[in-house]
Every structure is written in C-alpha cells, then in structure tokens.
Design a protein around this motif. Structure first.
Motif, mmCIF file in Angstrom:
data_model
loop_
_atom_site.group_PDB
_atom_site.id
_atom_site.type_symbol
_atom_site.label_atom_id
_atom_site.label_comp_id
_atom_site.label_asym_id
_atom_site.label_seq_id
_atom_site.Cartn_x
_atom_site.Cartn_y
_atom_site.Cartn_z
ATOM 1 N N ARG A 74 0.600 -1.309 0.017
ATOM 2 C CA ARG A 74 -0.102 -0.044 -0.033
ATOM 3 C C ARG A 74 0.694 1.214 0.097
ATOM 4 O O ARG A 74 0.383 2.277 -0.744
ATOM 5 C CB ARG A 74 -0.822 0.092 1.381
ATOM 6 N N ARG A 77 2.299 1.899 -3.545
ATOM 7 C CA ARG A 77 1.272 2.301 -4.234
ATOM 8 C C ARG A 77 1.147 3.893 -3.858
ATOM 9 O O ARG A 77 0.939 4.746 -4.871
ATOM 10 C CB ARG A 77 -0.027 1.671 -4.036
ATOM 11 N N ALA A 78 0.906 4.203 -2.871
ATOM 12 C CA ALA A 78 0.872 5.703 -2.546
ATOM 13 C C ALA A 78 2.038 6.231 -2.934
ATOM 14 O O ALA A 78 1.957 7.546 -3.202
ATOM 15 C CB ALA A 78 0.756 5.777 -0.856
ATOM 16 N N ASN A 79 3.134 5.997 -2.632
ATOM 17 C CA ASN A 79 4.431 6.763 -3.050
ATOM 18 C C ASN A 79 4.315 6.837 -4.683
ATOM 19 O O ASN A 79 4.729 7.761 -5.135
ATOM 20 C CB ASN A 79 5.695 6.224 -2.580
ATOM 21 N N ARG A 80 4.172 5.827 -5.493
ATOM 22 C CA ARG A 80 3.808 5.989 -6.828
ATOM 23 C C ARG A 80 2.908 7.038 -7.285
ATOM 24 O O ARG A 80 2.951 7.937 -8.177
ATOM 25 C CB ARG A 80 3.566 4.728 -7.630
ATOM 26 N N LYS A 81 1.643 7.206 -6.430
ATOM 27 C CA LYS A 81 0.715 8.078 -6.738
ATOM 28 C C LYS A 81 1.307 9.467 -6.283
ATOM 29 O O LYS A 81 0.954 10.496 -7.186
ATOM 30 C CB LYS A 81 -0.513 7.782 -5.959
ATOM 31 N N VAL A 82 2.025 9.663 -5.366
ATOM 32 C CA VAL A 82 2.512 11.000 -4.876
ATOM 33 C C VAL A 82 3.374 11.462 -6.066
ATOM 34 O O VAL A 82 3.482 12.400 -6.420
ATOM 35 C CB VAL A 82 3.282 10.984 -3.726
ATOM 36 N N ASP A 83 4.484 10.442 -6.533
ATOM 37 C CA ASP A 83 5.290 11.069 -7.537
ATOM 38 C C ASP A 83 4.638 11.281 -8.685
ATOM 39 O O ASP A 83 5.084 12.239 -9.386
ATOM 40 C CB ASP A 83 6.402 9.735 -7.694
ATOM 41 N N SER A 84 3.560 10.580 -9.235
ATOM 42 C CA SER A 84 2.826 11.030 -10.344
ATOM 43 C C SER A 84 2.152 12.291 -10.259
ATOM 44 O O SER A 84 2.332 13.041 -11.031
ATOM 45 C CB SER A 84 1.912 9.884 -10.628
ATOM 46 N N SER A 85 1.695 12.618 -9.207
ATOM 47 C CA SER A 85 0.896 13.885 -8.664
ATOM 48 C C SER A 85 1.957 14.955 -8.939
ATOM 49 O O SER A 85 1.917 15.932 -9.445
ATOM 50 C CB SER A 85 0.435 13.758 -7.336
ATOM 51 N N ARG A 86 3.325 14.769 -8.173
ATOM 52 C CA ARG A 86 4.528 15.665 -8.083
ATOM 53 C C ARG A 86 4.902 16.020 -9.712
ATOM 54 O O ARG A 86 4.991 17.112 -9.942
ATOM 55 C CB ARG A 86 5.783 15.376 -7.645
ATOM 56 N N GLU A 88 3.082 15.932 -12.344
ATOM 57 C CA GLU A 88 2.140 16.524 -13.093
ATOM 58 C C GLU A 88 1.971 17.894 -12.611
ATOM 59 O O GLU A 88 1.922 18.691 -13.523
ATOM 60 C CB GLU A 88 0.644 15.848 -12.875
#
Length: 101
Positions: A74, A77-86, A88
């Motif tokens: 988990r 997955r959260a770190n990947r989402k944060v990296d994707s948001s950063r 963007e």
C-alpha cells in the motif's frame, strides 16, 4: 551504554533458560494429545506446552509478516501516486510559465 544492553540481554536470557528448565522439571507427566481426527503420541506435558508456545509464536510471526507486506505494498502504491502527482504539478508549473500572457 552498549555493555549495559548486553548485560541486560544476557540476564534476561539466563532467566528465561532457568524458568524453562524449572518448567520442564516440574511438568514431567506423560500426556497423549487427542485431537478430533488424530491421536498424537504420548510425551511430557512440558514438551507439548513448549511446542504449543513455539507454534503460536511462529503463527504470530507469519501473520504479522503478511500484514507488514500488505502495508508495504500500500505504501509503494501511495508513493507512486505521490510521485505521479508531483510530476503532473511540475509539468503544469512549467507549462504555465511557457504560455504567453
């Protein structure tokens, strides 16, 4: 300070060994364990209790390992989402700077 930790760990280990020896000496009654479908061989009560304790410890370690692995997944997955948001946000910042006003 390190020597104090070593001394304390050694003393705790010796106390556990002493209690284990006393437990074994005082529980020498032979006992046969009858599970519903299986009859286990006769052994001393102390052996069965120690085996049950060890089996419980192993089950606890296995269950906690599964929980830890799920939590780490988990977190990844959260770190990947944060990296994707950063990424963007950074893309939007650079796009906003490049656009003519």
């Amino acid at each position: 300070m390190n020597w104090l930790k070593t001394l304390l760990a050694t003393l705790v280990g010796l106390v556990i060994i002493a209690v284990g020896i006393l437990f074994t000496v005082h529980n020498t009654t032979p006992v046969a364990i009858d599970l519903v479908f299986v009859q286990l061989p006769e052994a001393t009560l102390s052996l069965w209790l120690i085996l049950a304790f060890v089996a419980g410890g192993i089950c606890g370690v296995l269950l906690s390992t599964l929980t830890i692995l799920a939590l780490k997944a988990r977190l990844r997955r959260a770190n990947r989402k944060v990296d994707s948001s950063r990424q963007e946000i950074e893309r939007l910042r650079t796009t906003a700077l490049k656009e003519p006003a």
